[in-house]
Design a protein around this motif. Structure first.
Motif, PDB file in Angstrom:
ATOM      1  N   GLU A   5       0.852  -1.179   0.000  1.00  0.00           N
ATOM      2  CA  GLU A   5       0.000   0.000   0.000  1.00  0.00           C
ATOM      3  C   GLU A   5       0.894   1.238   0.000  1.00  0.00           C
ATOM      4  N   PRO A   6       0.577   2.236  -0.800  1.00  0.00           N
ATOM      5  CA  PRO A   6       1.400   3.449  -0.821  1.00  0.00           C
ATOM      6  C   PRO A   6       1.594   4.022   0.585  1.00  0.00           C
ATOM      7  N   GLY A   7       2.831   4.409   0.859  1.00  0.00           N
ATOM      8  CA  GLY A   7       3.158   4.943   2.170  1.00  0.00           C
ATOM      9  C   GLY A   7       3.574   3.904   3.182  1.00  0.00           C
ATOM     10  N   THR A   8       3.661   2.651   2.763  1.00  0.00           N
ATOM     11  CA  THR A   8       4.025   1.552   3.658  1.00  0.00           C
ATOM     12  C   THR A   8       5.427   1.037   3.332  1.00  0.00           C
ATOM     13  N   PRO A   9       6.294   0.871   4.330  1.00  0.00           N
ATOM     14  CA  PRO A   9       7.578   0.213   4.052  1.00  0.00           C
ATOM     15  C   PRO A   9       7.340  -1.176   3.469  1.00  0.00           C
ATOM     16  N   SER A  71      18.790  -0.138   3.774  1.00  0.00           N
ATOM     17  CA  SER A  71      17.863   0.900   3.335  1.00  0.00           C
ATOM     18  C   SER A  71      16.421   0.439   3.473  1.00  0.00           C
ATOM     19  N   THR A  72      15.586   1.359   3.939  1.00  0.00           N
ATOM     20  CA  THR A  72      14.143   1.151   3.986  1.00  0.00           C
ATOM     21  C   THR A  72      13.524   1.666   2.693  1.00  0.00           C
ATOM     22  N   TYR A  73      12.676   0.848   2.072  1.00  0.00           N
ATOM     23  CA  TYR A  73      11.944   1.235   0.873  1.00  0.00           C
ATOM     24  C   TYR A  73      10.478   1.456   1.240  1.00  0.00           C
ATOM     25  N   VAL A  74       9.933   2.588   0.835  1.00  0.00           N
ATOM     26  CA  VAL A  74       8.529   2.901   1.073  1.00  0.00           C
ATOM     27  C   VAL A  74       7.785   2.811  -0.259  1.00  0.00           C
ATOM     28  N   ALA A  75       6.691   2.087  -0.266  1.00  0.00           N
ATOM     29  CA  ALA A  75       5.920   1.904  -1.492  1.00  0.00           C
ATOM     30  C   ALA A  75       5.274   3.216  -1.923  1.00  0.00           C
ATOM     31  N   ALA A 136      12.076 -12.105   9.074  1.00  0.00           N
ATOM     32  CA  ALA A 136      11.466 -11.146   8.155  1.00  0.00           C
ATOM     33  C   ALA A 136      11.441  -9.753   8.786  1.00  0.00           C
ATOM     34  N   MET A 137      11.354  -8.742   7.946  1.00  0.00           N
ATOM     35  CA  MET A 137      11.270  -7.373   8.435  1.00  0.00           C
ATOM     36  C   MET A 137       9.995  -7.191   9.256  1.00  0.00           C
ATOM     37  N   CYS A 138      10.144  -6.510  10.387  1.00  0.00           N
ATOM     38  CA  CYS A 138       8.983  -6.317  11.254  1.00  0.00           C
ATOM     39  C   CYS A 138       8.763  -4.866  11.646  1.00  0.00           C
ATOM     40  N   TRP A 139       9.734  -3.980  11.371  1.00  0.00           N
ATOM     41  CA  TRP A 139       9.567  -2.590  11.783  1.00  0.00           C
ATOM     42  C   TRP A 139      10.629  -1.747  11.088  1.00  0.00           C
ATOM     43  N   ASN A 140      10.319  -0.453  10.947  1.00  0.00           N
ATOM     44  CA  ASN A 140      11.256   0.517  10.377  1.00  0.00           C
ATOM     45  C   ASN A 140      11.164   1.773  11.226  1.00  0.00           C
ATOM     46  N   VAL A 182       2.616   2.530  10.437  1.00  0.00           N
ATOM     47  CA  VAL A 182       3.475   1.819   9.497  1.00  0.00           C
ATOM     48  C   VAL A 182       4.958   1.911   9.835  1.00  0.00           C
ATOM     49  N   ALA A 183       5.341   2.835  10.723  1.00  0.00           N
ATOM     50  CA  ALA A 183       6.754   3.005  11.080  1.00  0.00           C
ATOM     51  C   ALA A 183       6.810   3.846  12.350  1.00  0.00           C
ATOM     52  N   GLY A 184       8.027   4.108  12.828  1.00  0.00           N
ATOM     53  CA  GLY A 184       8.177   4.866  14.063  1.00  0.00           C
ATOM     54  C   GLY A 184       9.296   5.885  13.968  1.00  0.00           C
TER      55      GLY A 184
END
Length: 252
Positions: A5-9, A71-75, A136-140, A182-184
């Motif tokens: 979803e747009p705005g989501t890592p 690197s974190t990628y945001v959709a 798996a990735m769980c937080w950004n 979606v992130a912190g």
């Protein structure tokens, strides 16, 4: 997180000059299997899989002098528009938007405090296929000396809204995108290395944070912040043998 979803890592990858070391270190730490792209233009880009599902990637840095970094990628629906918004909000376009074959379109960006992140406009490759499970990735999480500036910046770029968390003595902000956090974000509490003025940290879920931290040290990594409890679980900040920072969390 269950999609892009747009705005989501949606993805995380490692840029490192020690790609061969990364292909050894992370599979031994997380039980990943590395699949190396056969395309010459991919320069050995490796997709790590857990249980057959894509969880993260690794490749050589674009700049030989770049420090190793996760690197974190945001959709996003539009990588070019995201880059334009970053510039308008006072950030920097580090690498202008470009197509990654038929996989997607991306850009490398930085906020005004210097925290680097990427945006991903998906095509054939939609992002990670597993989240919030061991390996798996769980937080950004953004760590920054300027939380107020970051609040304005990310609201303009992604439409994120801050939600303060009264969970402890340290101010903590959750980034809300629609109905989801979606992130912190948290302020810098300790003196950081010179190569990290502000940064996005990638968190991977594990069964046991203490055992994973100890295993990382055995494999040549470094325990930057020893395992400690927080409202989400038990977390440790680590560096891999090449110096790339990442975190692990045993989720509650």
């Amino acid at each position: 997180m269950d999609g892009v979803e747009p705005g989501t890592p949606c993805w995380a990858d490692l840029a490192t000059p020690g790609l061969d070391d990364a292909r050894r270190f992370y599979p031994q730490l997380f039980g990943w299997t590395g699949v190396i792209s056969p395309e010459p233009a991919a320069n050995g880009y490796t997709v790590f899989r857990k249980g057959g599902r894509a969880v993260a990637g690794a490749g050589p840095p674009a700049d030989p002098d770049q420090v190793p970094i996760w690197s974190t990628y945001v959709a996003t629906d539009d990588a070019d528009l995201a880059a334009t918004r970053v510039e308008a909000a006072g950030g920097q376009v580090v690498v202008t938007p470009f197509d990654v074959a038929d996989q997607g379109r991306m850009a490398v960006l930085a906020d005004p405090a210097g925290a680097v992140f990427c945006v991903w406009q998906p095509m054939a490759m939609r992002g990670a296929e597993l989240f919030n499970a061991p390996g798996a990735m769980c937080w950004n999480e953004l760590v920054t000396p300027d939380p107020e500036g970051a609040t304005d910046f990310y609201a303009l770029v992604f439409g994120w809204q801050p939600e303060e968390s009264p969970t402890g003595p340290v101010p903590y902000t959750g980034w809300r995108c629609g109905n989801r956090i979606v992130a912190g974000m948290m302020p810098q509490l300790e003196k950081l290395p010179d190569d990290l003025p502000a940064y996005w940290s990638v968190f991977f879920a594990v069964e046991d944070a203490d055992a994973t931290a100890a295993r990382a040290a055995e494999l040549g990594g470094t325990i930057l912040v020893p395992p400690r409890d927080n409202p989400a679980g038990r977390t440790a900040a680590l560096r891999d043998p090449q110096g790339a920072l990442f975190s692990v969390t045993a989720l509650r």
